[in-house]
Design a protein around this motif. Structure first.
Motif, PDB file in Angstrom:
ATOM      1  N   ARG A   3       0.828  -1.196   0.001  1.00  0.00           N
ATOM      2  CA  ARG A   3       0.122  -0.022  -0.062  1.00  0.00           C
ATOM      3  C   ARG A   3       0.825   1.354  -0.078  1.00  0.00           C
ATOM      4  NH1 ARG A   3      -5.121  -1.513   1.061  1.00  0.00           N
ATOM      5  NH2 ARG A   3      -6.143   0.349   1.366  1.00  0.00           N
ATOM      6  N   GLU A   4       2.140   1.277   0.640  1.00  0.00           N
ATOM      7  CA  GLU A   4       2.921   2.273   0.662  1.00  0.00           C
ATOM      8  C   GLU A   4       3.496   2.917  -0.568  1.00  0.00           C
ATOM      9  OE1 GLU A   4       2.865  -0.003   3.143  1.00  0.00           O
ATOM     10  OE2 GLU A   4       2.225   0.950   4.763  1.00  0.00           O
ATOM     11  N   ILE A   5       4.080   1.921  -1.294  1.00  0.00           N
ATOM     12  CA  ILE A   5       4.486   2.144  -2.456  1.00  0.00           C
ATOM     13  C   ILE A   5       3.516   3.027  -3.504  1.00  0.00           C
ATOM     14  CG2 ILE A   5       5.602   1.271  -4.705  1.00  0.00           C
ATOM     15  CD1 ILE A   5       7.124  -0.760  -3.196  1.00  0.00           C
ATOM     16  N   PRO A   6       2.225   2.227  -3.878  1.00  0.00           N
ATOM     17  CA  PRO A   6       1.316   2.977  -4.609  1.00  0.00           C
ATOM     18  C   PRO A   6       1.063   4.539  -3.966  1.00  0.00           C
ATOM     19  CG  PRO A   6       0.592   0.976  -4.231  1.00  0.00           C
ATOM     20  CD  PRO A   6       1.720   1.032  -3.241  1.00  0.00           C
ATOM     21  N   LEU A   7       0.796   4.612  -2.572  1.00  0.00           N
ATOM     22  CA  LEU A   7       0.648   6.057  -1.881  1.00  0.00           C
ATOM     23  C   LEU A   7       1.891   6.901  -2.416  1.00  0.00           C
ATOM     24  CD1 LEU A   7      -0.939   5.062   1.555  1.00  0.00           C
ATOM     25  CD2 LEU A   7      -1.886   5.921  -0.574  1.00  0.00           C
ATOM     26  N   ALA A   8       2.818   6.497  -2.385  1.00  0.00           N
ATOM     27  CA  ALA A   8       4.250   7.215  -2.679  1.00  0.00           C
ATOM     28  C   ALA A   8       4.317   7.598  -4.022  1.00  0.00           C
ATOM     29  CB  ALA A   8       5.665   6.525  -2.173  1.00  0.00           C
ATOM     30  N   TYR A 208      -9.109   3.814  -4.151  1.00  0.00           N
ATOM     31  CA  TYR A 208      -8.383   3.373  -5.379  1.00  0.00           C
ATOM     32  C   TYR A 208      -7.644   2.237  -5.458  1.00  0.00           C
ATOM     33  CZ  TYR A 208      -4.401   6.135  -4.464  1.00  0.00           C
ATOM     34  OH  TYR A 208      -3.396   6.557  -3.999  1.00  0.00           O
ATOM     35  N   LEU A 209      -6.947   1.944  -4.095  1.00  0.00           N
ATOM     36  CA  LEU A 209      -6.113   1.035  -3.792  1.00  0.00           C
ATOM     37  C   LEU A 209      -6.929  -0.602  -3.536  1.00  0.00           C
ATOM     38  CD1 LEU A 209      -3.450   2.662  -1.746  1.00  0.00           C
ATOM     39  CD2 LEU A 209      -3.206   2.083  -4.292  1.00  0.00           C
ATOM     40  N   SER A 210      -8.079  -0.384  -3.306  1.00  0.00           N
ATOM     41  CA  SER A 210      -8.690  -1.669  -2.962  1.00  0.00           C
ATOM     42  C   SER A 210      -8.981  -2.534  -4.083  1.00  0.00           C
ATOM     43  CB  SER A 210     -10.023  -1.292  -2.222  1.00  0.00           C
ATOM     44  OG  SER A 210     -11.025  -0.676  -3.090  1.00  0.00           O
TER      45      SER A 210
ATOM     46  N   PHE B  76       6.670  -0.100 -18.723  1.00  0.00           N
ATOM     47  CA  PHE B  76       6.587  -1.114 -17.692  1.00  0.00           C
ATOM     48  C   PHE B  76       5.291  -0.930 -16.917  1.00  0.00           C
ATOM     49  CE2 PHE B  76       7.455  -1.206 -13.089  1.00  0.00           C
ATOM     50  CZ  PHE B  76       7.662  -2.431 -13.044  1.00  0.00           C
ATOM     51  N   PHE B  77       4.854   0.343 -16.679  1.00  0.00           N
ATOM     52  CA  PHE B  77       3.732   0.552 -15.568  1.00  0.00           C
ATOM     53  C   PHE B  77       2.486   0.119 -16.347  1.00  0.00           C
ATOM     54  CE2 PHE B  77       5.925   3.845 -13.474  1.00  0.00           C
ATOM     55  CZ  PHE B  77       5.644   3.578 -11.942  1.00  0.00           C
ATOM     56  N   GLY B  78       2.618   0.075 -18.034  1.00  0.00           N
ATOM     57  CA  GLY B  78       1.441  -0.168 -18.931  1.00  0.00           C
ATOM     58  C   GLY B  78       1.284  -1.850 -18.544  1.00  0.00           C
ATOM     59  N   ILE B  79       2.598  -2.414 -18.607  1.00  0.00           N
ATOM     60  CA  ILE B  79       2.650  -3.921 -18.618  1.00  0.00           C
ATOM     61  C   ILE B  79       2.121  -4.465 -17.229  1.00  0.00           C
ATOM     62  CG2 ILE B  79       4.138  -5.781 -18.698  1.00  0.00           C
ATOM     63  CD1 ILE B  79       5.421  -4.424 -21.072  1.00  0.00           C
ATOM     64  N   ILE B  80       2.599  -3.887 -16.130  1.00  0.00           N
ATOM     65  CA  ILE B  80       2.306  -4.222 -14.790  1.00  0.00           C
ATOM     66  C   ILE B  80       0.701  -3.911 -14.704  1.00  0.00           C
ATOM     67  CG2 ILE B  80       4.504  -4.267 -13.782  1.00  0.00           C
ATOM     68  CD1 ILE B  80       3.730  -1.765 -12.270  1.00  0.00           C
ATOM     69  N   MET B  81       0.127  -3.159 -15.419  1.00  0.00           N
ATOM     70  CA  MET B  81      -1.361  -3.051 -15.385  1.00  0.00           C
ATOM     71  C   MET B  81      -2.003  -4.226 -15.662  1.00  0.00           C
ATOM     72  SD  MET B  81      -3.779  -0.750 -14.760  1.00  0.00           S
ATOM     73  CE  MET B  81      -4.007   1.014 -15.100  1.00  0.00           C
ATOM     74  N   SER B  96       0.443   1.091 -11.160  1.00  0.00           N
ATOM     75  CA  SER B  96      -0.038   1.705 -12.468  1.00  0.00           C
ATOM     76  C   SER B  96      -1.048   2.558 -12.173  1.00  0.00           C
ATOM     77  CB  SER B  96      -0.421   0.583 -13.511  1.00  0.00           C
ATOM     78  OG  SER B  96       0.660  -0.296 -13.760  1.00  0.00           O
ATOM     79  N   ILE B  97      -1.937   1.861 -11.453  1.00  0.00           N
ATOM     80  CA  ILE B  97      -3.175   2.734 -10.983  1.00  0.00           C
ATOM     81  C   ILE B  97      -2.746   3.817 -10.040  1.00  0.00           C
ATOM     82  CG2 ILE B  97      -5.449   2.559  -9.768  1.00  0.00           C
ATOM     83  CD1 ILE B  97      -5.596  -0.372 -10.248  1.00  0.00           C
ATOM     84  N   ALA B  98      -2.063   3.748  -9.427  1.00  0.00           N
ATOM     85  CA  ALA B  98      -1.270   4.780  -8.296  1.00  0.00           C
ATOM     86  C   ALA B  98      -0.783   5.882  -9.335  1.00  0.00           C
ATOM     87  CB  ALA B  98      -0.243   4.339  -7.408  1.00  0.00           C
ATOM     88  N   PHE B  99       0.020   5.456 -10.147  1.00  0.00           N
ATOM     89  CA  PHE B  99       0.822   6.520 -11.184  1.00  0.00           C
ATOM     90  C   PHE B  99      -0.196   7.264 -12.217  1.00  0.00           C
ATOM     91  CE2 PHE B  99       2.905   7.676 -15.356  1.00  0.00           C
ATOM     92  CZ  PHE B  99       4.041   8.151 -14.794  1.00  0.00           C
TER      93      PHE B  99
END
Lengths: 210, 208
Positions: A3-8, A208-210, B76-81, B96-99
């Protein structure tokens, strides 16, 4: 860390966009443009997920011979024909979007008629919905009804024939009261967007992370 | 002189148009066929469109022709999606979603301020001098914006001055919704006219 990496990532990317907005010089100046391109590329990959989900669902329907499975077959055939035509056109013309390609032929004679007829069909349903909803029961509903009628009549030639000021009144409604209310709504929406975006950026909103 | 493919295309478009319109009678197999065909072909179209207008010119061509290898990062982000297909590593797709969410929020903040908030406030700060038609219109705009915003202000009960201002706001909102409705109907009617023109001009040439 899951969870931390996506938040960062969210925080850093949004911060880069904001900083590039306020410092339009190298290296920040081009970051917004670059990020938008990257965004489009990643969004392009998500198209595969959507298409896979659609095709998978209809394939299962055909496989299990569920009701209306023949329609699912039509959907998959339609999809396959467009993908094949697009691929062939891409090889032949360099791009499937070439005006002479079979892909654009199909687009013009299949998607355009289907899309515009689907939206044209809505005019009948809007009319029947309006008949049920637009009863002048109170001041608010009456205002809605009168404004809609004036705008509609003011935009067709017969409106001018009935009363030559109809187009001007319709124009005035669009330019003054309609615009004022729309402006108020837009200001509210943008304030809401900023608030929600800040919540997401700071990690307060994490759905959005769920 | 029309060639075979043009005539065939017109007949196909006419059939599909009539199939959709057949829903006005009731739900029927022709409508369902056209509806499913619409969904399938649109998905196919969007896939090809995305490849030729996004992936190829923004990713493949710059990497292969201009050696812009930093584009491997979005790739890379697209592929990991796509790791959502594999439940064990599906959590990677969150990156990817976070990006994309990060870019979206950043753009929403800056775009809202620059593209909506400031221009709309600027447009409301208008002159009120002299007694003429323009001044009256400007006054109506200012009243409309303030009262509409007040209507959507829910932090205080709509009583007293706030209540009366919100009432004016609802009048403006109703006028705006009515106008938008009328505008939408006219848009749909023009599409309907377009389809009728196609049927009676391109398909059966009754209209010259």
């Amino acid at each position: 860390m899951r969870r931390e990496i996506p938040l960062a990532i969210t925080f850093i990317t949004s911060l880069i966009i904001i900083v590039s907005f306020f410092i339009p010089h190298a290296p920040f100046g081009t970051m917004q443009e670059v990020s938008l391109k990257w965004y489009a590329i990643i969004a392009g990959f998500t198209m595969l997920l959507g298409v896979d989900s659609l095709i998978h669902m209809h394939y299962q329907k055909i496989k299990r011979k569920k009701s209306d499975w023949a329609h699912s077959l039509v959907l998959i055939v339609g999809f396959a024909v467009f993908v094949i035509a697009g691929t062939i056109s891409g090889f032949r013309y360099g791009s499937a979007m070439d005006i002479n390609s079979s892909f654009m032929y199909l687009y013009n004679y299949v998607i355009i008629p289907l899309q515009s007829t689907m939206f044209a069909l809505l005019s009948f349903f809007i009319a029947s919905a309006a008949y049920r909803a637009f009863r002048a029961r109170n001041l608010d509903a009456t205002l809605l009804l009168i404004t809609a009628v004036i705008v509609m009549i003011g935009r067709v030639p017969i409106g001018y024939q009935i009363w030559h000021n109809f187009p001007a009144v319709a124009e005035w409604i669009m330019a003054i009261p309609q615009m004022a209310a729309k402006r108020g709504i837009l200001i509210g929406i943008s304030l809401g967007m900023i608030a929600v975006s800040l919540r997401i950026m700071l990690g307060i909103e994490r759905s959005y992370l769920s | 002189m029309h060639n075979f493919w043009t005539i065939f295309g017109v007949w196909m478009a006419a059939f599909l148009t009539l199939a959709i319109f057949s829903f006005l009678y009731k739900d029927n197999p022709f409508y369902k066929l056209a509806e499913h065909l619409y969904v399938g072909t649109s998905a196919g179209y969007m896939l090809i469109y995305t490849y030729f207008l996004t992936i190829k010119p923004m990713l493949i061509d710059p990497i292969t022709k201009q050696q812009q290898f930093f584009l491997f990062i979005p790739a890379f982000f697209g592929i990991i999606m796509l790791t959502r297909w594999f439940p064990k590593i599906a959590w990677l797709s969150r990156w990817s979603i976070a990006f994309t969410i990060g870019i979206g929020t950043g753009l929403a903040i800056t775009g809202s301020i620059q593209g909506i908030l400031i221009p709309q406030i600027k447009g409301t700060l208008i002159a009120l001098h002299g007694w003429n038609w323009t001044t009256l219109n400007n006054l109506l705009i200012i009243i409309g914006v303030i009262s509409t915003l007040t209507y959507f202000y829910f932090s205080k009960a709509h009583k007293g001055v706030i209540g009366k201002t919100a009432k004016i706001g609802i009048i403006y909102i109703m006028i705006a919704f009515g106008a938008s409705f009328g505008y939408t109907v006219m848009g749909r009617i023009s599409l309907l006219i377009g389809r009728m023109y196609f049927l009676f001009h391109d398909w059966i040439p009754l209209i010259r």
